[in-house]
Design an enzyme around this catalytic site. Structure first.
Site, PDB file in Angstrom:
ATOM      1  N   ASP A  98       0.896  -1.160   0.000  1.00 53.04           N
ATOM      2  CA  ASP A  98       0.000   0.000   0.000  1.00 53.04           C
ATOM      3  C   ASP A  98       0.932   1.206   0.000  1.00 53.04           C
ATOM      4  OD1 ASP A  98      -1.495   2.171   0.612  1.00 53.04           O
ATOM      5  OD2 ASP A  98      -2.301   1.394   2.499  1.00 53.04           O
ATOM      6  N   ASP A 190      10.333  11.559 -21.438  1.00 53.56           N
ATOM      7  CA  ASP A 190       9.515  11.882 -22.603  1.00 53.56           C
ATOM      8  C   ASP A 190       9.919  10.812 -23.589  1.00 53.56           C
ATOM      9  OD1 ASP A 190       8.841  12.748 -25.200  1.00 53.56           O
ATOM     10  OD2 ASP A 190       8.515  14.751 -24.409  1.00 53.56           O
ATOM     11  N   HIS A 191       9.081   9.817 -23.777  1.00 55.33           N
ATOM     12  CA  HIS A 191       9.590   8.631 -24.482  1.00 55.33           C
ATOM     13  C   HIS A 191       9.990   8.933 -25.925  1.00 55.33           C
ATOM     14  CE1 HIS A 191       5.471   8.164 -26.013  1.00 55.33           C
ATOM     15  NE2 HIS A 191       5.976   7.374 -26.935  1.00 55.33           N
ATOM     16  N   ASP A 248      -1.370  16.555 -23.880  1.00 56.80           N
ATOM     17  CA  ASP A 248      -0.945  15.160 -24.009  1.00 56.80           C
ATOM     18  C   ASP A 248       0.261  15.014 -24.948  1.00 56.80           C
ATOM     19  OD1 ASP A 248      -1.289  12.316 -23.602  1.00 56.80           O
ATOM     20  OD2 ASP A 248      -2.078  12.219 -25.650  1.00 56.80           O
ATOM     21  N   HIS A 253       6.121  15.904 -26.339  1.00 55.70           N
ATOM     22  CA  HIS A 253       6.742  15.318 -27.535  1.00 55.70           C
ATOM     23  C   HIS A 253       6.971  16.339 -28.656  1.00 55.70           C
ATOM     24  CE1 HIS A 253       5.606  11.885 -25.309  1.00 55.70           C
ATOM     25  NE2 HIS A 253       4.417  11.682 -25.838  1.00 55.70           N
TER      26      HIS A 253
HETATM   27  C1  BG6 Z   1       1.756   9.308 -25.319  1.00 54.48           C
HETATM   28  C2  BG6 Z   1       0.399   9.925 -25.357  1.00 54.48           C
HETATM   29  O1  BG6 Z   1       2.657  10.123 -24.610  1.00 54.48           O
HETATM   30  O2  BG6 Z   1       2.230   9.132 -26.645  1.00 54.48           O
HETATM   31  C3  BG6 Z   1      -0.555   9.084 -26.164  1.00 54.48           C
HETATM   32  O3  BG6 Z   1      -0.078  10.052 -24.020  1.00 54.48           O
HETATM   33  C4  BG6 Z   1       0.002   8.794 -27.530  1.00 54.48           C
HETATM   34  O4  BG6 Z   1      -1.833   9.714 -26.272  1.00 54.48           O
HETATM   35  C5  BG6 Z   1       1.431   8.269 -27.432  1.00 54.48           C
HETATM   36  O5  BG6 Z   1      -0.830   7.825 -28.155  1.00 54.48           O
HETATM   37  C6  BG6 Z   1       2.074   8.147 -28.803  1.00 54.48           C
HETATM   38  O6  BG6 Z   1       3.317   7.524 -28.691  1.00 54.48           O
HETATM   39  P1  BG6 Z   1       3.961   6.707 -29.887  1.00 54.48           P
HETATM   40  O7  BG6 Z   1       5.314   6.309 -29.414  1.00 54.48           O
HETATM   41  O8  BG6 Z   1       3.050   5.544 -30.150  1.00 54.48           O
HETATM   42  O9  BG6 Z   1       3.990   7.630 -31.077  1.00 54.48           O
END
Ligand code: BG6
Length: 515
Positions: A98, A190-191, A248, A253
């Site tokens: 928890d 930030d992927h 978002d 991004h």
């Molecule tokens: C995320 C968003 O950060 O990135 C999503 O929250 C989006 O809404 C996604 O779909 C897109 O990532 P990628 O790598 O699939 O282009």
């Protein structure tokens, strides 16, 4: 034995990885497969452990069986069954906790020390919070109170976006985290920054005599950044209806991609030097302080019912967990200016949306046209030169030039020369999360966002959001499966430009040379 014999392998130091939110979607789809790939490539040696933390009870066997399924389904390496799998899976433990109860963290501490002793890990601890952002502050504090930060090695916090909802909430969150972790211990994901081609932007720009000398307002007419998605809001309606496309995708991004394109060459290729340059770009963005300016430069849209591939798609307001009267944007396009010496006068057009016709991320750099009064221009309409960086799902670049159509007297045709990295056999680009987890374990924060970047991005985005909030009904609509509201076309047409087709869906008259 590592699988990538030909690539440089930098092994992560002995580390315990804590995955908070261990039973969630992100862990299942991205984090476990990434850890497995790192292991397969020899980037993780045997001195690592992963402790999955979540509320629901799980036996170690159940946890490892979930782990197996996740890797089987989502990893770019197939699972090697048998002894090798058993050896890998043994590094994983599960702890039901928890997260509001400090005592639980004390137990976790004992558990961790046992794992560290077993694998000879020198107290390095990486806390990955794959959790709702509201929990970041309290979990950090409890990690401290529960003694989890008292080991001999380093401690790092990795957190997912969104980092706040606007600047004030981001500041508040940052203050909470700073009570426990120093800035250099916080790794904000930030992927997009982990994507191979986003990282390649630096190399393409700074390692090629072709591009850098032309990379300015004397030679570039405009830059276009497209992040289009075919999906709708899926199961994330609850979050998305509150956030919208601007928060978002825009705050993070899109602005990050823009900084990579627009930044000055850093004095050294070190994390802080690179991030200093990126933050300067964000600070140079021309603000839109009035509602009229926001309206003139930013388009917002929401999808209505439409069709794609013969399938009827519901409108946004009909989606699950969406307010039927919602005015949240699922699309936005904007014309931005980076007001510095290099970029003065060059528009950066950015657009993103859900339920568009293709899934793609592309950056198009359109060069200025050749003067029309010279010999060739008098006889022909010359298309501008383009450099197109394809980030995903296709990875690569192409350049579009003008050349003589072979076999004709003097016909000039656009010729697109492409390098498609993702089409090459044997190139299996690492997933963004592999790179990011590996970097965080090394303490390399280059591809993570620093606090001042996050703050500068929010202060730019907040002005747009505030202007929109004053006129919520002023949103355009577009049918699902289309390219968004027509106002987005007008944004470029006013300047004599057009959006270039994405995904190589080029005009018919282009000759392609694919490599
Ligand atoms: C995320 C968003 O950060 O990135 C999503 O929250 C989006 O809404 C996604 O779909 C897109 O990532 P990628 O790598 O699939 O282009």
């Amino acid at each position: 034995m590592a699988d990538n014999q030909n690539l440089e392998v930098l092994q992560a130091p002995g580390t315990v990885f804590f995955i908070f939110g261990a039973t969630g979607d992100l862990a299942h789809r991205k984090l476990y497969p990434a850890i497995y790939s790192l292991y397969r490539e020899g980037k993780l040696a045997e001195d690592f452990a992963v402790i999955g933390v979540a509320r629901r009870p799980r036996t170690p066997e159940e946890f490892r069986s979930d782990l197996y399924d996740s890797i089987q389904e989502f990893c770019r390496y197939p699972v090697k069954d048998g002894e090798e799998w058993a050896r890998f899976a043994e590094h994983f433990e599960y702890k039901s906790l928890d997260i509001h109860n400090v005592d639980g963290y004390r137990e976790l501490r004992e558990h961790t020390e046992a794992m560290e002793a077993k694998y000879g890990i020198p107290g390095n601890r990486l806390f990955y919070l794959a959790l709702a952002p509201e929990l970041f502050g309290s979990v950090s504090l409890n990690l401290q109170k529960g003694g989890m930060l008292e080991s001999g090695g380093w401690h790092r916090l990795v957190i997912e976006k969104p980092f706040g909802y606007d600047l004030p909430s981001a500041e508040k969150l940052n203050e909470e985290l700073n009570q426990v972790f120093k800035e250099e211990e916080i790794f904000r994901i930030d992927h997009y920054l982990g994507k191979e081609m986003v990282q390649n932007i630096e190399v393409i720009r700074f390692a090629n005599a072709f591009f850098e000398p032309l990379w300015n307002n004397k030679h570039i007419a405009n830059v276009q950044i497209t992040l289009s998605e075919t999906v709708g809001v899926e199961e994330r309606g609850g979050y998305y209806d509150h956030a919208g496309a601007l928060r978002d995708m825009g705050q993070n991004h899109m602005l990050q991609l823009l900084t990579m394109i627009a930044m000055e060459p850093p004095s050294r290729l070190l994390a802080e030097d690179i991030r200093d340059e990126k933050v300067k770009v964000l600070r140079s963005l021309r603000p839109y302080p009035t509602e009229a300016e926001v309206k003139a430069h930013v388009v917002r849209g929401q999808y209505t019912e439409g069709e794609a591939g013969g399938k009827v798609l519901p409108g946004y307001r009909q989606e699950d967990k969406i307010d039927p009267n919602s005015n949240t944007e699922t699309y936005f396009a904007a014309k931005l200016y980076v007001d510095n010496f290099r970029w003065a006068g060059v528009p950066f057009y950015i657009r993103t949306g859900k339920r568009l016709p293709v899934k793609t991320t592309e950056v198009v750099v359109e060069f200025k046209s050749m003067p029309n009064n010279v010999y060739l221009g008098q006889k022909h309409t010359l298309a501008p030169n383009l450099l197109v960086i394809r980030v995903n799902p296709m990875e690569g670049i192409y350049i579009k030039i003008n050349a003589k159509n072979p076999g004709t007297e003097s016909e000039i045709k656009p010729l697109a020369m492409e390098f498609c990295q993702s089409c090459q056999v044997g190139i299996n680009s690492p997933e963004a999360y592999e790179r990011l987890i590996h970097d965080a374990a090394h303490g390399d924060s280059t591809y993570f966002t620093r606090w001042d970047e996050v703050a500068a991005a929010w202060s730019f985005i907040d002005r747009i959001a505030e202007a929109w909030a004053k006129a919520p009904g002023e949103i355009s609509h577009y049918p699902a499966g289309s390219w968004g509201p027509k106002e987005a076309e007008e944004l470029l047409a006013q300047d004599g430009f057009k959006w270039w087709p994405v995904n190589g869906q080029e005009e018919d008259n282009v000759i392609w040379i694919k490599g």
